[in-house]
Design a protein around this motif. Structure first.
Motif, PDB file in Angstrom:
ATOM      1  N   ARG A 193       0.825  -1.220   0.000  1.00 54.93           N
ATOM      2  CA  ARG A 193       0.000   0.000   0.000  1.00 54.93           C
ATOM      3  C   ARG A 193       0.857   1.268   0.000  1.00 54.93           C
ATOM      4  NH1 ARG A 193      -5.691  -0.793   2.826  1.00 54.93           N
ATOM      5  NH2 ARG A 193      -6.125  -2.878   2.064  1.00 54.93           N
ATOM      6  N   PHE A 194       1.811   1.317   0.923  1.00 58.14           N
ATOM      7  CA  PHE A 194       2.611   2.533   1.016  1.00 58.14           C
ATOM      8  C   PHE A 194       3.624   2.613  -0.129  1.00 58.14           C
ATOM      9  CE2 PHE A 194       0.767   2.208   5.219  1.00 58.14           C
ATOM     10  CZ  PHE A 194       0.331   3.513   5.409  1.00 58.14           C
ATOM     11  N   GLY A 195       4.025   1.454  -0.633  1.00 61.81           N
ATOM     12  CA  GLY A 195       4.945   1.430  -1.773  1.00 61.81           C
ATOM     13  C   GLY A 195       4.296   2.019  -3.022  1.00 61.81           C
ATOM     14  N   ILE A 196       3.048   1.640  -3.281  1.00 63.61           N
ATOM     15  CA  ILE A 196       2.351   2.198  -4.456  1.00 63.61           C
ATOM     16  C   ILE A 196       2.130   3.696  -4.254  1.00 63.61           C
ATOM     17  CG2 ILE A 196       0.184   2.210  -5.778  1.00 63.61           C
ATOM     18  CD1 ILE A 196       0.027  -0.820  -5.311  1.00 63.61           C
ATOM     19  N   LEU A 197       1.697   4.050  -3.050  1.00 65.79           N
ATOM     20  CA  LEU A 197       1.426   5.464  -2.767  1.00 65.79           C
ATOM     21  C   LEU A 197       2.675   6.329  -3.017  1.00 65.79           C
ATOM     22  CD1 LEU A 197      -0.408   7.687  -1.535  1.00 65.79           C
ATOM     23  CD2 LEU A 197       0.520   7.041   0.697  1.00 65.79           C
ATOM     24  N   PHE A 198       3.776   5.974  -2.388  1.00 65.18           N
ATOM     25  CA  PHE A 198       4.976   6.805  -2.525  1.00 65.18           C
ATOM     26  C   PHE A 198       5.664   6.590  -3.877  1.00 65.18           C
ATOM     27  CE2 PHE A 198       4.553   6.754   2.174  1.00 65.18           C
ATOM     28  CZ  PHE A 198       4.416   8.120   2.347  1.00 65.18           C
ATOM     29  N   THR A 230      -5.055   7.203   6.835  1.00 67.11           N
ATOM     30  CA  THR A 230      -5.289   5.787   6.602  1.00 67.11           C
ATOM     31  C   THR A 230      -5.266   5.550   5.096  1.00 67.11           C
ATOM     32  OG1 THR A 230      -6.835   3.974   7.069  1.00 67.11           O
ATOM     33  CG2 THR A 230      -7.815   6.105   6.599  1.00 67.11           C
ATOM     34  N   VAL A 231      -5.004   4.300   4.700  1.00 69.78           N
ATOM     35  CA  VAL A 231      -4.862   4.014   3.267  1.00 69.78           C
ATOM     36  C   VAL A 231      -5.743   2.840   2.854  1.00 69.78           C
ATOM     37  CG1 VAL A 231      -3.227   3.302   1.463  1.00 69.78           C
ATOM     38  CG2 VAL A 231      -2.499   4.926   3.204  1.00 69.78           C
ATOM     39  N   GLY A 232      -6.493   3.025   1.773  1.00 72.45           N
ATOM     40  CA  GLY A 232      -7.320   1.952   1.218  1.00 72.45           C
ATOM     41  C   GLY A 232      -6.694   1.405  -0.054  1.00 72.45           C
ATOM     42  N   ARG A 292      -8.500  15.643   3.680  1.00 73.01           N
ATOM     43  CA  ARG A 292      -7.946  15.620   2.334  1.00 73.01           C
ATOM     44  C   ARG A 292      -7.838  14.175   1.862  1.00 73.01           C
ATOM     45  NH1 ARG A 292      -5.559  18.670   5.780  1.00 73.01           N
ATOM     46  NH2 ARG A 292      -4.271  16.926   6.406  1.00 73.01           N
ATOM     47  N   ALA A 293      -7.809  13.993   0.546  1.00 70.58           N
ATOM     48  CA  ALA A 293      -7.640  12.632   0.026  1.00 70.58           C
ATOM     49  C   ALA A 293      -6.829  12.664  -1.260  1.00 70.58           C
ATOM     50  CB  ALA A 293      -9.003  11.995  -0.212  1.00 70.58           C
ATOM     51  N   LEU A 294      -6.162  11.534  -1.521  1.00 68.76           N
ATOM     52  CA  LEU A 294      -5.418  11.376  -2.766  1.00 68.76           C
ATOM     53  C   LEU A 294      -5.732  10.006  -3.347  1.00 68.76           C
ATOM     54  CD1 LEU A 294      -3.130  12.245  -4.778  1.00 68.76           C
ATOM     55  CD2 LEU A 294      -1.534  11.073  -3.257  1.00 68.76           C
ATOM     56  N   LEU A 295      -6.143  10.008  -4.607  1.00 64.47           N
ATOM     57  CA  LEU A 295      -6.446   8.761  -5.296  1.00 64.47           C
ATOM     58  C   LEU A 295      -5.327   8.470  -6.290  1.00 64.47           C
ATOM     59  CD1 LEU A 295      -8.197   6.523  -6.625  1.00 64.47           C
ATOM     60  CD2 LEU A 295      -9.379   8.335  -7.854  1.00 64.47           C
ATOM     61  N   VAL A 296      -4.745   7.279  -6.163  1.00 59.51           N
ATOM     62  CA  VAL A 296      -3.711   6.867  -7.115  1.00 59.51           C
ATOM     63  C   VAL A 296      -4.214   5.644  -7.865  1.00 59.51           C
ATOM     64  CG1 VAL A 296      -1.380   5.929  -7.360  1.00 59.51           C
ATOM     65  CG2 VAL A 296      -1.820   7.687  -5.643  1.00 59.51           C
ATOM     66  N   MET A 297      -4.252   5.721  -9.202  1.00 55.96           N
ATOM     67  CA  MET A 297      -4.617   4.543  -9.999  1.00 55.96           C
ATOM     68  C   MET A 297      -3.345   4.019 -10.644  1.00 55.96           C
ATOM     69  SD  MET A 297      -7.813   3.752  -9.746  1.00 55.96           S
ATOM     70  CE  MET A 297      -7.501   2.348 -10.805  1.00 55.96           C
ATOM     71  N   ALA A 298      -2.971   2.806 -10.254  1.00 56.58           N
ATOM     72  CA  ALA A 298      -1.734   2.223 -10.773  1.00 56.58           C
ATOM     73  C   ALA A 298      -2.063   1.085 -11.730  1.00 56.58           C
ATOM     74  CB  ALA A 298      -0.887   1.700  -9.613  1.00 56.58           C
ATOM     75  N   GLY A 299      -1.224   0.935 -12.741  1.00 58.43           N
ATOM     76  CA  GLY A 299      -1.421  -0.182 -13.663  1.00 58.43           C
ATOM     77  C   GLY A 299      -0.879   0.128 -15.037  1.00 58.43           C
ATOM     78  N   ILE A 342      -5.944   4.685  -2.046  1.00 55.96           N
ATOM     79  CA  ILE A 342      -6.529   5.952  -1.595  1.00 55.96           C
ATOM     80  C   ILE A 342      -5.941   6.345  -0.247  1.00 55.96           C
ATOM     81  CG2 ILE A 342      -8.669   7.091  -0.887  1.00 55.96           C
ATOM     82  CD1 ILE A 342     -10.129   5.223  -2.813  1.00 55.96           C
ATOM     83  N   LEU A 343      -5.352   7.513  -0.226  1.00 62.03           N
ATOM     84  CA  LEU A 343      -4.828   8.058   1.028  1.00 62.03           C
ATOM     85  C   LEU A 343      -5.877   9.018   1.576  1.00 62.03           C
ATOM     86  CD1 LEU A 343      -2.511   8.856   3.060  1.00 62.03           C
ATOM     87  CD2 LEU A 343      -1.762  10.504   1.344  1.00 62.03           C
ATOM     88  N   LEU A 344      -6.367   8.721   2.773  1.00 64.10           N
ATOM     89  CA  LEU A 344      -7.326   9.615   3.431  1.00 64.10           C
ATOM     90  C   LEU A 344      -6.586  10.283   4.577  1.00 64.10           C
ATOM     91  CD1 LEU A 344     -10.131   6.967   3.456  1.00 64.10           C
ATOM     92  CD2 LEU A 344     -10.285   9.136   2.214  1.00 64.10           C
ATOM     93  N   SER A 345      -6.446  11.581   4.487  1.00 61.84           N
ATOM     94  CA  SER A 345      -5.611  12.299   5.447  1.00 61.84           C
ATOM     95  C   SER A 345      -6.474  13.214   6.314  1.00 61.84           C
ATOM     96  CB  SER A 345      -4.581  13.103   4.653  1.00 61.84           C
ATOM     97  OG  SER A 345      -3.848  13.916   5.499  1.00 61.84           O
ATOM     98  N   GLY A 346      -6.106  13.297   7.591  1.00 67.57           N
ATOM     99  CA  GLY A 346      -6.894  14.120   8.504  1.00 67.57           C
ATOM    100  C   GLY A 346      -8.219  13.466   8.836  1.00 67.57           C
ATOM    101  N   VAL A 347      -8.178  12.155   9.086  1.00 69.64           N
ATOM    102  CA  VAL A 347      -9.417  11.467   9.494  1.00 69.64           C
ATOM    103  C   VAL A 347      -9.651  11.732  10.976  1.00 69.64           C
ATOM    104  CG1 VAL A 347      -9.312   9.671   7.729  1.00 69.64           C
ATOM    105  CG2 VAL A 347      -8.190   9.280   9.928  1.00 69.64           C
TER     106      VAL A 347
END
Ligand code: GDP
Length: 393
Positions: A193-198, A230-232, A292-299, A342-347
């Protein structure tokens, strides 16, 4: 984005080790430096990837390399006393090449629980780069002292970092299996999860045919403002097509089919976004109210499209009620998967943290009662009933 990873305590070191393996396996190039800090010599020796000179043993004069047990106050003290030794290892990192520090620790134990917040505070004082934390909460079967340690460390760690990303071991425990049995799998989940995000922030624009690649500044902006994150994650297997279009258009070469394929790609992306946000998060919580949120689509690039990401982003805006939802691609050619992170920040609505604090307070009261009781018992044992005897001195 390029990270300096610092694992504090056993869990922290093991997760950094896994990050290094992930980085080498995927070529994602996010680990610029990897350091492990511990009070237990054996734990440092058990690591595989972190260079020997980047393994720092602290507290030798106090605990002689045997660890601090689950005493996180001692963990914090030792970290403060020996912070120069940790700094010595960090001095060999080319910090100008690093976008951020990431301090990783299990919060239920002693060394990482106490030391990680101390290190974060130190790093923030010295460097201008952001300092993030990755804190692992203990399983609820680990007992009161671990819960108490985690609750106190969590409170302190959040205050000292630019953002605390949280992973809850309890939510990832397999039924019928103790959490420790599954650490390897859990650690894989964390680094994926964190590898894809960063890793998303590490792709240069133009390196792939991508529509809107996530930039490291978008990750930093999503994490800025502090608080808890948190990360989905959700993924789906896809067939890799040779050309720019999907499998269908490649087979038929028909433009109608190509449209159909685009619609299919868009739908797949939007459903992956929903699955990631509504599935198991690293820290389960209500996503509504996230700052805040960040959506990353990898592929593979041909399976990513702007429309799908835009739709997913809008949906996230509605679900979170946030005005600050970013989104973009992370093109990975040759990958057999499309994944949504999906990074959800400030939950803020996190029942698990409230429960953790409640159990911690009960544990604290129990510990106080037991200590008082055993002091009373000892007093009544060593003093004679009528107080007729006198101590020597
Ligand atoms: P320390 O060495 O004193 O910092 O303590 P540990 O890191 O051994 O343990 C602290 C907490 O981290 C434990 O209570 C567990 O909840 C958790 N933990 C330990 N090892 C691992 C691991 O490999 N992976 C994960 N996810 N959690 C771990």
């Amino acid at each position: 984005m390029k990270l300096a990873l610092i694992g504090f305590g056993q869990a922290g070191g093991k997760i950094v080790d896994k990050f290094v393996q992930y980085d080498q396996r995927t070529g994602s190039d996010i680990v610029r430096a990897a350091v492990a800090v511990n009070t237990a010599k054996a734990d440092l020796m058990g690591l595989e990837e972190i260079p020997q000179d980047q393994r720092v043993l602290i507290g030798q004069s106090r605990v002689k390399g045997h660890g601090v047990g689950a005493d996180n106050e001692l963990g914090a003290e030792v970290a403060e006393e020996d912070i120069d030794e940790v700094q010595g290892a960090i001095d060999s990192i080319p910090v100008h090449e690093v976008d951020a520090f990431l301090v990783i620790a299990g919060l239920g134990g002693g060394t990482g629980s106490g030391g990680a917040p101390v290190l974060a505070k130190h790093l923030k004082r010295i460097y201008t780069e952001p300092v993030y934390g990755l804190g692992v909460l203990p399983g609820s079967d680990e007992g009161g002292i671990y819960t108490l340690n985690a609750a106190r460390s969590f409170q302190t760690f959040v205050r000292e970092v630019d953002n605390l990303m949280v992973f809850d071991n309890d939510a990832w425990r397999k039924t019928g299996e103790s959490v420790s049995g599954g650490y390897d799998e859990i650690n894989e989940e964390i680094v994926k999860r964190f590898g894809i995000l960063f890793g998303a922030g590490e792709i240069d624009q133009g390196q792939e045919v991508a529509e809107s690649v996530v930039d490291s500044s978008e990750i930093i902006n999503t994490l800025s403002g502090g608080g808890v994150s948190t990360v989905g994650y959700a993924s789906e297997e896809v067939e890799e097509a040779a050309g720019g279009g999907g499998l269908l258009s490649r087979l038929t070469g028909d433009s109608d089919d190509e449209n159909l394929d685009t619609a299919h790609t868009t739908n797949r992306i939007t459903s992956l976004v929903r699955k990631a946000a509504l599935g198991r998060l690293t820290l389960p919580c209500e996503i509504e109210g996230s700052e805040r949120a960040l959506l990353v689509m990898a592929g593979p690039p041909q399976h990513l499209n702007r429309k799908g990401i835009e739709r997913g982003r809008k949906w996230l805006e509605e679900q979170t009620g946030s005005m600050e939802v970013r989104g973009g691609d992370y093109p990975v050619s040759g990958s057999g998967f499309v994944a949504s992170v999906i990074l959800l920040s400030g939950v803020t609505n996190v029942p698990r943290i409230k429960e953790l604090q409640q159990v911690a307070i009960e544990a604290q009261d129990n510990i106080d009662d037991i200590q008082q009781e055993s002091q009373d018992n000892l007093d009544s044992l060593i003093s004679d009933d009528e107080d007729e005897l006198e101590s020597l001195f």
